[in-house]
Write a protein that holds these residues in place. Structure first.
Motif, PDB file in Angstrom:
ATOM      1  N   ALA A  68       0.818  -1.210   0.000  1.00 59.53           N
ATOM      2  CA  ALA A  68       0.000   0.000   0.000  1.00 59.53           C
ATOM      3  C   ALA A  68       0.854   1.264   0.000  1.00 59.53           C
ATOM      4  CB  ALA A  68      -0.930  -0.001   1.213  1.00 59.53           C
ATOM      5  N   ASP A  69       2.072   1.161   0.543  1.00 57.72           N
ATOM      6  CA  ASP A  69       2.930   2.335   0.645  1.00 57.72           C
ATOM      7  C   ASP A  69       3.836   2.521  -0.572  1.00 57.72           C
ATOM      8  OD1 ASP A  69       3.683   4.505   2.557  1.00 57.72           O
ATOM      9  OD2 ASP A  69       5.675   3.645   2.298  1.00 57.72           O
ATOM     10  N   LEU A  70       3.916   1.520  -1.449  1.00 56.42           N
ATOM     11  CA  LEU A  70       4.825   1.620  -2.594  1.00 56.42           C
ATOM     12  C   LEU A  70       4.544   2.806  -3.513  1.00 56.42           C
ATOM     13  CD1 LEU A  70       5.699  -1.997  -3.770  1.00 56.42           C
ATOM     14  CD2 LEU A  70       7.193  -0.273  -2.766  1.00 56.42           C
ATOM     15  N   PRO A  71       3.266   3.212  -3.710  1.00 57.16           N
ATOM     16  CA  PRO A  71       3.070   4.407  -4.540  1.00 57.16           C
ATOM     17  C   PRO A  71       3.792   5.651  -4.011  1.00 57.16           C
ATOM     18  CG  PRO A  71       1.017   3.219  -4.334  1.00 57.16           C
ATOM     19  CD  PRO A  71       1.985   2.551  -3.397  1.00 57.16           C
ATOM     20  N   ASN A  72       4.088   5.679  -2.705  1.00 59.16           N
ATOM     21  CA  ASN A  72       4.822   6.802  -2.132  1.00 59.16           C
ATOM     22  C   ASN A  72       6.336   6.588  -2.178  1.00 59.16           C
ATOM     23  OD1 ASN A  72       2.352   7.944  -1.417  1.00 59.16           O
ATOM     24  ND2 ASN A  72       2.332   6.917   0.559  1.00 59.16           N
ATOM     25  N   ALA A  73       6.774   5.406  -2.589  1.00 61.00           N
ATOM     26  CA  ALA A  73       8.195   5.058  -2.536  1.00 61.00           C
ATOM     27  C   ALA A  73       8.903   5.518  -3.802  1.00 61.00           C
ATOM     28  CB  ALA A  73       8.352   3.555  -2.330  1.00 61.00           C
ATOM     29  N   PHE A  74       8.868   6.824  -4.069  1.00 63.53           N
ATOM     30  CA  PHE A  74       9.473   7.312  -5.300  1.00 63.53           C
ATOM     31  C   PHE A  74      10.988   7.103  -5.355  1.00 63.53           C
ATOM     32  CE2 PHE A  74       8.826  10.895  -2.392  1.00 63.53           C
ATOM     33  CZ  PHE A  74      10.077  11.463  -2.334  1.00 63.53           C
ATOM     34  N   PRO A  75      11.735   7.019  -4.215  1.00 61.86           N
ATOM     35  CA  PRO A  75      13.166   6.694  -4.357  1.00 61.86           C
ATOM     36  C   PRO A  75      13.400   5.360  -5.061  1.00 61.86           C
ATOM     37  CG  PRO A  75      12.735   7.547  -2.156  1.00 61.86           C
ATOM     38  CD  PRO A  75      11.398   7.329  -2.800  1.00 61.86           C
ATOM     39  N   TYR A  76      12.486   4.406  -4.849  1.00 60.62           N
ATOM     40  CA  TYR A  76      12.640   3.098  -5.486  1.00 60.62           C
ATOM     41  C   TYR A  76      12.517   3.213  -7.002  1.00 60.62           C
ATOM     42  CZ  TYR A  76      12.591  -2.035  -5.309  1.00 60.62           C
ATOM     43  OH  TYR A  76      12.906  -3.363  -5.419  1.00 60.62           O
ATOM     44  N   PHE A  77      11.557   4.004  -7.477  1.00 61.52           N
ATOM     45  CA  PHE A  77      11.383   4.177  -8.912  1.00 61.52           C
ATOM     46  C   PHE A  77      12.594   4.878  -9.530  1.00 61.52           C
ATOM     47  CE2 PHE A  77       6.942   4.317  -7.192  1.00 61.52           C
ATOM     48  CZ  PHE A  77       6.587   3.049  -7.639  1.00 61.52           C
ATOM     49  N   ILE A  78      13.149   5.830  -8.787  1.00 66.81           N
ATOM     50  CA  ILE A  78      14.342   6.524  -9.279  1.00 66.81           C
ATOM     51  C   ILE A  78      15.523   5.556  -9.342  1.00 66.81           C
ATOM     52  CG2 ILE A  78      15.988   8.362  -8.787  1.00 66.81           C
ATOM     53  CD1 ILE A  78      13.670   9.887  -7.464  1.00 66.81           C
ATOM     54  N   ALA A  79      15.653   4.679  -8.342  1.00 66.98           N
ATOM     55  CA  ALA A  79      16.736   3.694  -8.333  1.00 66.98           C
ATOM     56  C   ALA A  79      16.614   2.736  -9.516  1.00 66.98           C
ATOM     57  CB  ALA A  79      16.717   2.913  -7.017  1.00 66.98           C
ATOM     58  N   ILE A  80      15.400   2.280  -9.802  1.00 69.55           N
ATOM     59  CA  ILE A  80      15.180   1.375 -10.939  1.00 69.55           C
ATOM     60  C   ILE A  80      15.521   2.087 -12.242  1.00 69.55           C
ATOM     61  CG2 ILE A  80      13.407   0.143 -12.242  1.00 69.55           C
ATOM     62  CD1 ILE A  80      12.074  -0.504  -9.547  1.00 69.55           C
ATOM     63  N   GLU A  81      15.123   3.347 -12.345  1.00 72.87           N
ATOM     64  CA  GLU A  81      15.430   4.107 -13.564  1.00 72.87           C
ATOM     65  C   GLU A  81      16.942   4.235 -13.751  1.00 72.87           C
ATOM     66  OE1 GLU A  81      16.854   7.378 -15.729  1.00 72.87           O
ATOM     67  OE2 GLU A  81      16.744   7.468 -13.551  1.00 72.87           O
ATOM     68  N   ARG A  82      17.677   4.442 -12.669  1.00 73.37           N
ATOM     69  CA  ARG A  82      19.132   4.586 -12.781  1.00 73.37           C
ATOM     70  C   ARG A  82      19.788   3.266 -13.180  1.00 73.37           C
ATOM     71  NH1 ARG A  82      20.884   8.792  -7.877  1.00 73.37           N
ATOM     72  NH2 ARG A  82      19.667  10.554  -8.712  1.00 73.37           N
ATOM     73  N   LEU A  83      19.276   2.167 -12.676  1.00 79.07           N
ATOM     74  CA  LEU A  83      19.795   0.866 -13.095  1.00 79.07           C
ATOM     75  C   LEU A  83      19.592   0.662 -14.590  1.00 79.07           C
ATOM     76  CD1 LEU A  83      18.618  -1.500 -10.193  1.00 79.07           C
ATOM     77  CD2 LEU A  83      20.972  -0.880 -10.752  1.00 79.07           C
TER      78      LEU A  83
END
Length: 221
Positions: free
Chosen positions: A126-141
């Motif tokens: 439920a909290d993953l939509p707020n986990a924008f650092p994770y999306f940024i990390a995936i984009e950098r990979l």
């Protein structure tokens, strides 16, 4: 995989790990467990770890496939990550302008290690939509062209770092006894009980300015 990239992803994981929801859950287990606090807390952490890792892996594989077939996919992924962060900040700004009731939280009587793992899955998902650092990390990979096996290891380590504050809190709560438990009880009495949270223009302004800054980043990348 460079040291600079590893350091930036580690920093994003550390930022993402400061999640009040998961820390509150561990606090509740330490304070309210009737049977096996260690097993229940570890069950919760396992559920959180599995959710972060598996959903992150699914996002990575899907984004990698899109990047190989859609021109400019990485640019839109980057903008989406920052755009999502901006939306979260703007929503938080609006919510800060009105009073809201906070419900009391506690453990149900049927709470077990198995249901604790399920709670970890539900709360983290439920909290993953707020986990924008994770999306940024995936984009950098993806932008760095990291090989898939290496990316899988990095995502697993990211999930581990995400869970570290919970594990540290658990270790302190079980090893330091009443001193730590007393501090946790005071925190629970302040933030975990039923209360009306008053509106705050200062808090709303802070969230709004942060949202504007992140929006500018999203437009410029």
């Amino acid at each position: 995989m460079t040291w600079q990239l590893a350091g930036s992803i580690a920093g994003l994981a550390a930022l993402d790990s400061l999640n009040p929801a998961t820390l509150v859950a561990i606090t509740l287990i330490l304070l309210g467990s009737r049977r096996r606090p260690l097993a229940e807390a570890l069950g919760f952490v396992f559920g959180a770890f599995a959710t972060v890792f598996l959903l992150g892996l699914a996002l990575y594989v899907g984004a990698e496939a899109a990047a190989s077939s859609i021109s400019g996919a990485l640019t839109w992924l980057r903008r989406g990550a920052f755009g999502l962060a901006a939306v979260v900040l703007f929503v938080s700004s609006v919510r800060s302008l009105r009073a809201r009731r906070r419900s009391a939280v506690g453990l149900p009587a049927w709470f077990t290690p198995l249901t604790a793992a399920g709670l970890g899955v539900v709360m983290t998902g439920a909290d993953l939509p707020n986990a924008f650092p994770y999306f940024i990390a995936i984009e950098r990979l993806l932008a760095a062209g990291v090989a898939t096996p290496t990316a899988v290891v990095v995502l697993a380590l990211y999930a581990l770092v995400y869970c570290l504050p919970c594990l540290v809190l658990l270790a302190l709560g079980l090893s330091r006894g009443e001193r730590v438990m007393g501090a946790l009880r005071r925190l629970h009495d302040r933030f975990g009980t039923s209360a009306v949270i008053p509106p705050s223009r200062w808090r709303a302004a802070g969230f709004f300015l942060a949202g504007v800054a992140v929006t500018a980043i999203a437009v410029s990348v």
